[in-house]
Design a protein around this motif. Structure first.
Motif, PDB file in Angstrom:
ATOM      1  N   CYS A 180      12.920  12.959   1.933  1.00  0.00           N
ATOM      2  CA  CYS A 180      11.913  11.835   2.075  1.00  0.00           C
ATOM      3  C   CYS A 180      12.400  10.344   1.557  1.00  0.00           C
ATOM      4  N   VAL A 181      12.115   9.302   2.468  1.00  0.00           N
ATOM      5  CA  VAL A 181      12.390   7.928   1.493  1.00  0.00           C
ATOM      6  C   VAL A 181      10.844   7.397   1.618  1.00  0.00           C
ATOM      7  N   LYS A 182      11.186   6.309   0.743  1.00  0.00           N
ATOM      8  CA  LYS A 182       9.957   5.565   0.195  1.00  0.00           C
ATOM      9  C   LYS A 182       9.396   4.597   1.151  1.00  0.00           C
ATOM     10  N   GLY A 183       8.149   4.413   1.289  1.00  0.00           N
ATOM     11  CA  GLY A 183       7.548   3.353   2.129  1.00  0.00           C
ATOM     12  C   GLY A 183       6.960   2.265   1.482  1.00  0.00           C
ATOM     13  N   ASN A 184       6.331   1.382   2.144  1.00  0.00           N
ATOM     14  CA  ASN A 184       5.921   0.293   1.588  1.00  0.00           C
ATOM     15  C   ASN A 184       4.401   0.507   0.731  1.00  0.00           C
ATOM     16  N   CYS A 185       3.746   1.738   0.918  1.00  0.00           N
ATOM     17  CA  CYS A 185       2.654   2.007   0.344  1.00  0.00           C
ATOM     18  C   CYS A 185       2.762   3.153  -1.029  1.00  0.00           C
ATOM     19  N   GLU A 186       4.044   3.382  -1.235  1.00  0.00           N
ATOM     20  CA  GLU A 186       4.453   4.287  -2.006  1.00  0.00           C
ATOM     21  C   GLU A 186       4.320   3.455  -3.346  1.00  0.00           C
ATOM     22  N   ALA A 187       4.270   4.198  -4.574  1.00  0.00           N
ATOM     23  CA  ALA A 187       4.083   3.540  -5.949  1.00  0.00           C
ATOM     24  C   ALA A 187       5.079   4.530  -6.815  1.00  0.00           C
ATOM     25  N   ASP A 188       5.632   3.825  -7.755  1.00  0.00           N
ATOM     26  CA  ASP A 188       6.457   4.706  -8.775  1.00  0.00           C
ATOM     27  C   ASP A 188       5.469   5.958  -9.418  1.00  0.00           C
ATOM     28  N   VAL A 189       4.330   5.612  -9.480  1.00  0.00           N
ATOM     29  CA  VAL A 189       3.562   6.570 -10.086  1.00  0.00           C
ATOM     30  C   VAL A 189       3.287   7.794  -9.217  1.00  0.00           C
ATOM     31  N   ASP A 190       3.429   7.459  -7.942  1.00  0.00           N
ATOM     32  CA  ASP A 190       3.397   8.611  -7.122  1.00  0.00           C
ATOM     33  C   ASP A 190       4.225   9.855  -7.312  1.00  0.00           C
ATOM     34  N   GLN A 191       5.347   9.592  -7.929  1.00  0.00           N
ATOM     35  CA  GLN A 191       6.159  10.576  -8.438  1.00  0.00           C
ATOM     36  C   GLN A 191       5.808  11.614  -9.221  1.00  0.00           C
ATOM     37  N   MET A 192       4.781  11.129  -9.921  1.00  0.00           N
ATOM     38  CA  MET A 192       4.169  12.062 -11.270  1.00  0.00           C
ATOM     39  C   MET A 192       3.523  12.976 -10.556  1.00  0.00           C
TER      40      MET A 192
END
Length: 179
Positions: free
Chosen positions: A68-80
């Protein structure tokens, strides 16, 4: 080997279920997600069956098979809630079937770095399928599985035997490019 590319799921549990069905039936070895996994963002309407919690559960169920790569709608909190890494803006792959060409994976919302001629750039972001050569590079965009644009259906991409095929969920080939 077979690789499945998808982008712009935007939290649609429906689209993620459909994508996992394709992943299983295609016998792909990797599912490559090109960003915008869980949230719809302020510019998009809610996708069908918007459920980021269920979508993350489904993604976690195949975590060993994901790149996976990060998109513009991802946030660091998603990794939780995600049990696989999704905080890198880009990734590089070299596949034997592509004769050693570099494949640069990114979401598509940031400028490209300097790339050598012949590089395969795989991105999402626009929600519009693309399979073309331009300015010495090869561009592949699987479109969006949840919020397609420009009149296209929901699409994903399969790489097999040096051919990128962008398909809709009925199996119709929308675009194709052999390297």
């Amino acid at each position: 080997m077979i690789y499945l590319f998808a982008s712009d799921i935007h939290g649609s549990a429906y689209a993620m279920h459909k994508l996992l069905e394709v992943f299983q039936s295609s016998k792909a070895s990797k599912l490559i997600l090109l960003g915008d996994l869980l949230y719809h963002g302020p510019r998009n309407d809610l996708p069908y069956e918007y459920n980021p919690k269920e979508t993350s559960r489904l993604q976690n169920s195949v975590k060993e098979s994901l790149i996976c790569v990060k998109g513009n709608c991802e946030a660091d909190v998603d990794q939780m809630v995600l049990e696989f890494p999704v905080l890198s803006d880009s990734a590089i792959m070299y596949l034997e079937q592509l004769e050693g060409r570099m494949m640069y994976l990114h979401h598509g919302h940031k400028p490209l770095p300097p790339l050598s001629a012949g590089t395969i750039v795989v991105s999402g972001h626009t929600h519009i399928p693309v399979a073309e050569g331009k300015d010495g590079l090869i561009f592949i965009n699987p479109g969006s599985v949840a919020i397609p644009k420009d009149g296209y259906p929901a699409t994903y991409c399969i790489l097999e035997n040096r051919t990128f095929r962008i398909l809709d969920f009925s199996g119709t080939v929308i675009k194709s490019l052999t390297i």
